[in-house]
Design an enzyme around this catalytic site. Structure first.
Site, PDB file in Angstrom:
ATOM      1  N   ASP A  20      36.500  40.129  38.149  1.00  0.00           N
ATOM      2  CA  ASP A  20      35.505  39.449  38.976  1.00  0.00           C
ATOM      3  C   ASP A  20      34.125  39.540  38.622  1.00  0.00           C
ATOM      4  OD1 ASP A  20      35.080  37.575  40.781  1.00  0.00           O
ATOM      5  OD2 ASP A  20      35.032  38.986  42.642  1.00  0.00           O
TER       6      ASP A  20
ATOM      7  N   SER B 124      28.554  38.425  48.153  1.00  0.00           N
ATOM      8  CA  SER B 124      29.437  38.582  46.766  1.00  0.00           C
ATOM      9  C   SER B 124      28.507  38.184  45.442  1.00  0.00           C
ATOM     10  CB  SER B 124      30.406  37.574  46.830  1.00  0.00           C
ATOM     11  OG  SER B 124      31.503  37.848  47.664  1.00  0.00           O
TER      12      SER B 124
ATOM     13  N   HIS C 253      34.234  34.727  41.098  1.00  0.00           N
ATOM     14  CA  HIS C 253      34.539  33.907  42.123  1.00  0.00           C
ATOM     15  C   HIS C 253      33.277  33.223  42.674  1.00  0.00           C
ATOM     16  CE1 HIS C 253      33.715  37.469  45.168  1.00  0.00           C
ATOM     17  NE2 HIS C 253      33.376  36.278  45.938  1.00  0.00           N
TER      18      HIS C 253
END
Length: 284
Positions: free
Chosen positions: A176, A254, A143
């Site tokens: 992801d 992230s 993402h």
């Protein structure tokens, strides 16, 4: 987590990522995809989402893909330019603090952790990543870079401020996880640990760029194991186990590494959750 040598045409499975918002806990993704990826490697399959890895005419999902040792990975983003400037070096804590301390681990790991900046038609964003090998491969979350998959600009910023253009060499939306590549061979890879050895109460360190603040270090413990997590998006969802941690993690973390006290990667920081009216719970 299991590590296997690229020289043996295999891969490291790195706590495959999950991204989930709105829950009341965070998670480090964990999945045993070694057998599937090894089958793909043995079949000579490059980094893609599905392939007939068993030769039986059926299309199998390759979890996380693989990093080829022979330059066979395709790109889907911008072409990198030649990077300039020296590679990052460890900070003062690497020599002035006891080995195994948080300060020592942070200082020695920091040169291997990067900030990833993405500019695409639908907007821009910032995430984190970490150096996988000496061929310029960097692991992050899907993402973080997905908006540039069909065109856009990805810039990797090293801990010393030097920048390099990057290309996407593979990504798996369901888990992801993604890998980008820069045109450098002088970056130091982080060692990879085994997430199966993690127990509740273990100390952990999260490194990344929360809220765009590069080279940020936080620490905490493993709060729980085997949290059920729905990873991916509405079109491509997988259910995996996760490690919960209370290390402070915010948007921008992230893709960064979650480290054990041996400076080994045991997970990829992938999600953060906030209960209404309370503080945040870190995830990796």
């Amino acid at each position: 987590m299991e590590q296997r040598s690229l020289a043996d045409r295999s891969v490291s499975v790195v706590g495959l990522g999950a991204w989930q918002l709105g829950a009341d806990w965070g998670e480090v993704a964990e999945a045993d995809a070694v057998a599937v990826v090894d089958a793909a490697v043995d079949a000579g399959v490059t980094f893609i989402d599905t392939a007939d890895v068993y030769g039986d005419g059926r299309s199998e999902r390759i979890i996380g893909g693989w990093l080829a040792a022979h330059g066979q990975l395709g790109s889907t983003s911008t072409t990198p330019t030649k990077s300039a400037g020296p590679a990052p070096t460890a900070g003062a804590g690497a020599t002035t603090r006891p080995e195994g301390s948080i300060a020592n681990i942070a200082a020695t790991a920091m040169p291997s952790v990067v900030t990833i900046k993405v500019e695409a038609a639908d907007g821009s964003g910032t995430g984190s990543g970490w150096v996988y090998d000496d061929k310029g491969h960097i692991v992050t979350n899907n993402h973080v870079v997905a908006s540039a998959a069909s065109g856009g600009k990805i810039t990797v910023v090293l801990s010393n401020g030097k920048q390099a253009a990057a290309t996407i060499v593979g990504r798996d939306p369901a888990y992801d996880i993604a890998v980008v590549k820069v045109d450098r061979t002088d970056l130091k890879a982080l060692p990879i640990g085994d997430s199966k050895d993690v127990v509740v109460g273990d100390e952990v360190i999260a490194v990344g760029a929360p809220l765009g603040l590069e080279s940020t270090v936080t620490s905490g413990i493993v709060s729980a194991l085997d949290r059920p997590v729905a990873a991916g998006d509405a079109q491509d969802t997988s259910f995996i186990n996760a490690i919960q941690t209370d290390a402070a993690i915010n948007p921008g973390n992230s893709g960064g590494p979650l480290l054990n006290m041996s400076r080994e990667v045991i997970g990829v920081n992938s999600a953060i959750a906030t209960a209404p009216g309370t503080g945040t719970t870190g995830t990796a």
